[in-house]
Design a protein around this motif. Structure first.
Motif, PDB file in Angstrom:
ATOM      1  N   ASP A  98      60.662  56.583  74.724  1.00 34.20           N
ATOM      2  CA  ASP A  98      59.478  56.238  75.517  1.00 34.20           C
ATOM      3  C   ASP A  98      58.626  55.255  74.705  1.00 34.20           C
ATOM      4  N   PRO A  99      58.452  54.031  75.213  1.00 32.72           N
ATOM      5  CA  PRO A  99      57.762  53.020  74.413  1.00 32.72           C
ATOM      6  C   PRO A  99      56.305  53.344  74.111  1.00 32.72           C
ATOM      7  N   LEU A 100      55.724  54.239  74.900  1.00 37.63           N
ATOM      8  CA  LEU A 100      54.308  54.540  74.689  1.00 37.63           C
ATOM      9  C   LEU A 100      54.074  55.675  73.703  1.00 37.63           C
ATOM     10  N   MET A 101      55.145  56.374  73.327  1.00 30.80           N
ATOM     11  CA  MET A 101      54.958  57.516  72.434  1.00 30.80           C
ATOM     12  C   MET A 101      55.352  57.184  71.007  1.00 30.80           C
ATOM     13  N   THR A 102      54.614  57.762  70.074  1.00 30.92           N
ATOM     14  CA  THR A 102      54.981  57.581  68.675  1.00 30.92           C
ATOM     15  C   THR A 102      56.198  58.448  68.378  1.00 30.92           C
ATOM     16  N   VAL A 103      56.790  58.202  67.229  1.00 27.74           N
ATOM     17  CA  VAL A 103      57.946  58.985  66.803  1.00 27.74           C
ATOM     18  C   VAL A 103      57.573  60.463  66.750  1.00 27.74           C
ATOM     19  N   GLY A 104      56.403  60.742  66.192  1.00 21.76           N
ATOM     20  CA  GLY A 104      55.938  62.129  66.103  1.00 21.76           C
ATOM     21  C   GLY A 104      55.832  62.775  67.476  1.00 21.76           C
ATOM     22  N   GLN A 105      55.257  62.047  68.422  1.00 17.97           N
ATOM     23  CA  GLN A 105      55.102  62.607  69.771  1.00 17.97           C
ATOM     24  C   GLN A 105      56.451  62.845  70.418  1.00 17.97           C
ATOM     25  N   THR A 106      57.386  61.932  70.174  1.00 17.31           N
ATOM     26  CA  THR A 106      58.730  62.095  70.724  1.00 17.31           C
ATOM     27  C   THR A 106      59.380  63.365  70.196  1.00 17.31           C
ATOM     28  N   LEU A 107      59.232  63.615  68.905  1.00 14.07           N
ATOM     29  CA  LEU A 107      59.820  64.826  68.347  1.00 14.07           C
ATOM     30  C   LEU A 107      59.109  66.066  68.877  1.00 14.07           C
ATOM     31  N   GLU A 108      57.800  65.965  69.006  1.00 16.98           N
ATOM     32  CA  GLU A 108      57.041  67.113  69.515  1.00 16.98           C
ATOM     33  C   GLU A 108      57.451  67.473  70.927  1.00 16.98           C
ATOM     34  N   GLU A 109      57.848  66.464  71.681  1.00 18.18           N
ATOM     35  CA  GLU A 109      58.314  66.727  73.039  1.00 18.18           C
ATOM     36  C   GLU A 109      59.501  67.686  72.983  1.00 18.18           C
ATOM     37  N   ALA A 110      60.390  67.446  72.021  1.00 15.96           N
ATOM     38  CA  ALA A 110      61.556  68.317  71.880  1.00 15.96           C
ATOM     39  C   ALA A 110      61.114  69.734  71.513  1.00 15.96           C
ATOM     40  N   PHE A 111      60.161  69.830  70.592  1.00 15.41           N
ATOM     41  CA  PHE A 111      59.684  71.158  70.198  1.00 15.41           C
ATOM     42  C   PHE A 111      59.072  71.875  71.398  1.00 15.41           C
ATOM     43  N   ARG A 112      58.252  71.121  72.114  1.00 14.61           N
ATOM     44  CA  ARG A 112      57.484  71.707  73.202  1.00 14.61           C
ATOM     45  C   ARG A 112      58.379  72.312  74.271  1.00 14.61           C
ATOM     46  N   VAL A 113      59.497  71.615  74.546  1.00 18.70           N
ATOM     47  CA  VAL A 113      60.358  72.080  75.633  1.00 18.70           C
ATOM     48  C   VAL A 113      61.053  73.392  75.297  1.00 18.70           C
ATOM     49  N   HIS A 114      61.467  73.527  74.027  1.00 16.45           N
ATOM     50  CA  HIS A 114      62.321  74.682  73.719  1.00 16.45           C
ATOM     51  C   HIS A 114      61.752  75.728  72.786  1.00 16.45           C
ATOM     52  N   PHE A 115      60.731  75.366  72.035  1.00 16.47           N
ATOM     53  CA  PHE A 115      60.264  76.341  71.051  1.00 16.47           C
ATOM     54  C   PHE A 115      58.769  76.563  71.168  1.00 16.47           C
ATOM     55  N   GLN A 116      58.340  77.693  70.628  1.00 17.11           N
ATOM     56  CA  GLN A 116      56.910  77.950  70.492  1.00 17.11           C
ATOM     57  C   GLN A 116      56.598  77.798  69.021  1.00 17.11           C
ATOM     58  N   MET A 117      55.872  76.763  68.690  1.00 19.52           N
ATOM     59  CA  MET A 117      55.575  76.566  67.276  1.00 19.52           C
ATOM     60  C   MET A 117      54.113  76.224  67.110  1.00 19.52           C
ATOM     61  N   ILE A 152      65.522  53.348  65.279  1.00 19.06           N
ATOM     62  CA  ILE A 152      65.417  54.002  66.581  1.00 19.06           C
ATOM     63  C   ILE A 152      66.570  54.967  66.794  1.00 19.06           C
ATOM     64  N   GLN A 153      67.774  54.552  66.400  1.00 14.04           N
ATOM     65  CA  GLN A 153      68.900  55.468  66.537  1.00 14.04           C
ATOM     66  C   GLN A 153      68.690  56.710  65.685  1.00 14.04           C
ATOM     67  N   ARG A 154      68.129  56.533  64.523  1.00 11.45           N
ATOM     68  CA  ARG A 154      67.859  57.690  63.666  1.00 11.45           C
ATOM     69  C   ARG A 154      66.872  58.650  64.336  1.00 11.45           C
ATOM     70  N   VAL A 155      65.845  58.074  64.956  1.00  7.61           N
ATOM     71  CA  VAL A 155      64.862  58.915  65.646  1.00  7.61           C
ATOM     72  C   VAL A 155      65.533  59.677  66.789  1.00  7.61           C
ATOM     73  N   SER A 156      66.412  58.986  67.522  1.00 10.55           N
ATOM     74  CA  SER A 156      67.127  59.652  68.617  1.00 10.55           C
ATOM     75  C   SER A 156      67.950  60.815  68.087  1.00 10.55           C
ATOM     76  N   ILE A 157      68.592  60.588  66.942  1.00 11.84           N
ATOM     77  CA  ILE A 157      69.384  61.661  66.344  1.00 11.84           C
ATOM     78  C   ILE A 157      68.466  62.803  65.914  1.00 11.84           C
ATOM     79  N   ALA A 158      67.324  62.454  65.328  1.00 10.77           N
ATOM     80  CA  ALA A 158      66.386  63.491  64.890  1.00 10.77           C
ATOM     81  C   ALA A 158      65.914  64.323  66.068  1.00 10.77           C
ATOM     82  N   ARG A 159      65.632  63.645  67.180  1.00 15.94           N
ATOM     83  CA  ARG A 159      65.172  64.389  68.345  1.00 15.94           C
ATOM     84  C   ARG A 159      66.269  65.309  68.867  1.00 15.94           C
TER      85      ARG A 159
END
Lengths: 258, 291, 346
Positions: A98-117, A152-159
């Motif tokens: 998502d071009p509007l989200m930072t790397v951190g926000q992109t990763l947080e999206e993953a956390f938000r969907v599946h985990f409670q942290m 960017i590919q690394r970020v995708s892998i991280a997510r």
């Protein structure tokens, strides 16, 4: 031990006269902690198969079994939960995030969907994931437009890793990257596979890259499986004429002209 | 330079800080004027020397000057005060129109663009039909059925502008939907609602903002036109259009015609200019957003 | 050079088709001009194919575009150096002159050929147009020649195909059409900028064979740009390796790939998978290519080089020097002492 398998998958697009059969009766199996490559030229249907496996596109017919149970029978809510375990990375870095989200926000999206942290857990995990893919916390503040293709590919892998998946489907992950960056990413995938026991489905048109990483291979053409089996064996002694043709066409493989 | 290379450049494509372009004088003037009108609308009671309906029967058609800076109208009401309160009317009416158009247009447009299929074909057909209706005629029809009044008229105008928002949001949604990151989010397990709200809509804001300014100015003009025809603002409501309506019957008194006319024209002009500026910025900003 | 070419039955000649000497090009994108390629020198002889390899940001495209007079159209400026095509100095000729002579002396074929073709005209028309303008042929003559050219690039039913529009043709066919257009006015130099990157591997094979056959027949020289080392091995006689705007290695193809002398070349070879690689064996070069405004001091590759030594590699200017015999040039102060691995011999 089979972690993911598909039987008689089919998918067509369009109606009546303009119907295109993208995938025609495709079956495959992925063993745990191994790499299955799906190869073929453009239009072979390999990317579609990748998406069918994850039910990103709904198959017309066929069965998908993941970790013992049928994926197609799952209701939407349960399917979303299972998605955590089946992740995907894509070919084109310029549209992967998502071009509007930072790397951190992109990763947080993953956390938000599946985990409670809580916040601290999220930050720690973010740090850990970024380090695993060779990036640092300072990257967390950046947006995709400030990152290179390889980053960017690394970020995708991280997510994808953030979900702690069992299976990672990679759709031509290094095709759009420079050779040395692609090599970095490929090495990263291999490392992560051995560290986490990831099962990989690697979709590519580049047989040379596939030779480096694949245990099993499926060769596709015109939506059909033309040949499948142990990668080393198929490369060494292909059963199908088409596979032979592909292998011979690889530069450097045929007789040297010079 | 590296456009002939399929491989992505290994360096960052844009440096972290972006050059800001300085706004032109005209743009700043337009923004200032719009700001002025907004302030007038909000603070009307404090700014206007008289109430909009305070009549001074013994002082009708007074020329500008003295106690009444812009003179008085046919029943002795202060023109300047009516102008200031008129800003409120015009602005609210304009917003009514654009809000109705926006909420329904964007709502249906985004869903149609995202979901596709039958819903999309049906909405599209309905949308095309609405678009074929001439706005003013529809408003007249509404008013004929429901009775005259600003709100009724603006509902009609709002409906007339729905198709514009529908088309823009549908098209923008469809192009964003094709981008790989949407698939990635689905693979992540995001619900469609979350994808729409958190990822699709923010990425289509560019064209939507542009549409917003365009429709707002058209809405304000529509209200003025309808009030001029006596269909929207009813006496004694002080809409600029209504003021022009009564002024047409007293052509020798220019101070009744020019003030509302000029104020209205400048307002539409400024809104349109700002809309253009947003359009340009949206085009430049494409590097940073999906649409 | 001549011995290598004679071996393969090529036409040997003393006059290079392309001779680039000390070429330096800069771009001025709003602010200070930035030097993107630095003192680049190489030549291409008739009948030979010279490969130009390097990653994004290495300067390959800039070099090619400069050689054919296109660089100023994308905002580049030739700061210094000389470009000679077929003995004629074209470094500073104006765009108008380039337009007149370009199809006859140097043609370029690009990646994604569909993008270079005008969708509104048939392929026959597009080839014929060039012939009418430059060879002054009549409509009929030009069309007949266009059909003949399509036939020469192995497009079957050329007379019928000439009436097709580009969108009716596959990527491979479009590239053949591009080759036909490029060779229409019989230039002596063909610049091929990643012509097969976007094509399937079986289609690629056909295109490479076609280029080989045409070159043997017509004797033009080819400057072949690619990031795919395996393709370069397949088609090139000599290879130029570029990094960060400079040539870092230059020499005969099989020798260079078997015995690379520059760590970057070795790194590229290690990063390129081939059918002879073993499973899970893929080298890589750490780090990324620097941008033109941020070139490191000393050797531009030193931050990513495992062999970099303090001071000798990090400071001063590193020159391109001949390595032992005159057949190889390297830009590395440690070239002689390093034991680098080359690619497997196929």
């Amino acid at each position: 031990m089979t972690i993911l398998s598909a039987q008689h998958l089919s998918k067509s697009f369009g109606k009546s006269k303009r119907k295109v059969i993208a995938v025609d009766d495709v079956s495959l199996t992925l063993e745990r902690a191994s790499t299955l490559a799906i190869v073929g030229e453009s239009g072979a249907g390999k990317s579609t198969v990748g998406r069918l496996l994850l039910r990103l596109i709904e198959p017309d017919t066929g069965r998908i079994e993941f970790d013992g149970h049928s994926l197609r029978d799952l209701p939407p809510r349960e399917m979303r939960r299972q998605r955590r375990r089946l992740q995907m990375i894509f070919q084109d870095p310029s549209t992967s995030l998502d071009p509007l989200m930072t790397v951190g926000q992109t990763l947080e999206e993953a956390f938000r969907v599946h985990f409670q942290m809580d916040r601290k857990e999220r930050l720690d995990r973010m740090h850990e994931l970024l380090a695993q893919v060779g990036l640092g916390m300072h990257h967390a503040r950046r947006r995709p437009v400030e990152l290179s293709g390889g980053q960017i590919q690394r970020v995708s892998i991280a997510r994808a890793l953030a979900c702690q998946p069992d299976v990672l489907v990679c759709d031509e992950p290094v095709s759009a990257l420079d050779v040395s960056i692609g090599a970095q990413i490929t090495n990263l995938l291999l490392e992560l596979q051995s560290a986490h026991g990831l099962s990989l489905v690697y979709i590519s048109h580049d047989l040379r890259m596939v030779k480096i990483i694949a245990d099993e291979i499926v060769v596709m053409r015109g939506g059909r499986v033309v040949e499948s089996g142990n990668a080393a064996e198929v490369f060494h002694d292909p059963a199908s004429e088409y596979t032979r043709e592909l292998l011979e066409a690889i530069p450097g493989n045929g007789a040297h002209r010079r | 330079m590296s456009s002939t290379n399929q491989a992505v450049k290994s360096g960052p494509r844009v440096k972290a800080a972006r050059r800001k372009s300085r706004p032109r004088l005209l743009t700043m003037l337009a923004a200032a004027y719009v700001g002025l009108i907004v302030v007038a609308a909000i603070f009307a009671p404090y700014l206007a020397p008289y109430g909009p309906n305070d009549q001074d029967i013994f002082n009708t058609f007074a020329s500008p000057g003295g106690a009444h800076l812009l003179g008085t109208d046919e029943v002795g009401r202060d023109v300047l005060s009516r102008l200031i309160f008129g800003a409120r009317i015009s602005l609210i009416a304009g917003l009514q129109g654009v809000l109705i158009a926006g909420v329904f247009g964007i709502g249906f447009g985004v869903v149609a663009g995202y979901v596709g299929g039958k819903f999309d074909s049906v909405s599209n057909t309905i949308n095309d039909n609405i678009m074929s209706l001439p706005g003013l005629i529809l408003a007249i029809a509404f008013v004929a059925v429901l009775g005259p009044g600003i709100t009724n008229a603006m509902i009609a105008i709002g409906i007339v502008f729905i198709p514009r928002f529908f088309r823009v949001s549908r098209a923008a949604t469809m192009s964003v939907r094709e981008l790989t990151f949407i698939e990635g989010l689905r693979a992540l397990g995001c619900t469609h609602t979350r994808i729409l709200g958190r990822h699709v809509i923010p990425n289509i804001l560019g064209p939507l903002i542009v549409e917003f300014t365009v429709v707002l100015s058209a809405s304000v003009l529509a209200e003025a036109s309808l009030s001029f025809l006596g269909l929207a603002a009813q006496p004694p409501t002080a809409s600029w259009g209504a003021m022009l309506n009564t002024a047409q019957f007293h052509p020798s008194f220019e101070h009744l015609i020019y003030p509302p006319g000029i104020v209205l024209a400048l307002f539409i002009l400024s809104l349109t200019l700002l809309g253009d500026v947003f359009a340009d910025r949206a085009a430049i900003g494409r590097r940073g957003g999906a649409s | 050079m001549t011995s290598a070419m004679e071996q393969h039955g090529r036409v040997a000649s003393d006059v290079p088709v392309l001779e680039v000497s000390d070429l330096s090009v800069s771009f001025a994108s709003g602010g200070e001009p930035v030097r993107v390629i630095d003192s680049v020198s190489f030549d291409v002889y008739p009948g030979e194919t010279v490969g130009l390899v390097g990653e994004s940001g290495s300067g390959k495209s800039v070099t090619c575009m400069s050689a054919t007079g296109l660089i100023r159209h994308v905002g580049g400026r030739i700061d210094a150096g000389r470009i000679m095509i077929d003995g004629e100095d074209v470094t500073r000729i104006p765009s108008s002159r380039w337009r007149q002579i370009r199809p006859k002396i140097a043609a370029t074929i690009f990646q994604q050929p569909i993008r270079s073709l005008n969708p509104a005209f048939t392929v026959g028309d597009q080839i014929a147009e060039s012939l009418r303008v430059h060879d002054k042929l009549s409509r009929k003559e030009a069309w007949a020649e266009a059909v003949r050219l399509l036939d020469s690039v192995k497009i079957s039913h050329a007379a019928l195909r000439a009436r097709d529009y580009p969108h009716m043709m596959s990527g491979g066919m479009c590239q053949r059409v591009m080759i036909a257009m490029a060779l229409a006015c019989r230039p002596q130099l063909l610049v091929a900028d990643e012509p097969t990157t976007a094509l399937d591997v079986t289609v690629q094979k056909g295109i490479l064979e076609l280029l080989n056959d045409l070159q043997a027949e017509l004797g033009f020289g080819v400057l072949y740009v690619s990031h795919d080392l395996e393709v370069v091995r397949e088609v090139c006689d000599r290879v130029i390796v570029m990094y960060a705007g400079q040539i870092v290695e230059y020499g005969e193809q099989s020798d260079l790939f078997e015995f690379p002398k520059h760590p970057y070349t070795a790194g590229l070879i290690a990063s390129t998978p081939s059918m002879d690689s073993q499973r899970h064996e893929l080298g890589f070069i750490p780090g990324t290519v620097p941008s033109a405004s941020d070139f490191p001091s000393g050797c531009r590759f030193h931050p990513r080089c495992t062999f970099a030594r303090e001071s000798m590699c990090t400071e001063g200017t590193i020159d391109l020097t001949s390595f032992n015999s005159s057949e190889r040039d390297v830009r590395c102060v440690r070239a002689g002492e390093l034991k680098l691995h080359g690619g497997p011999i196929s």
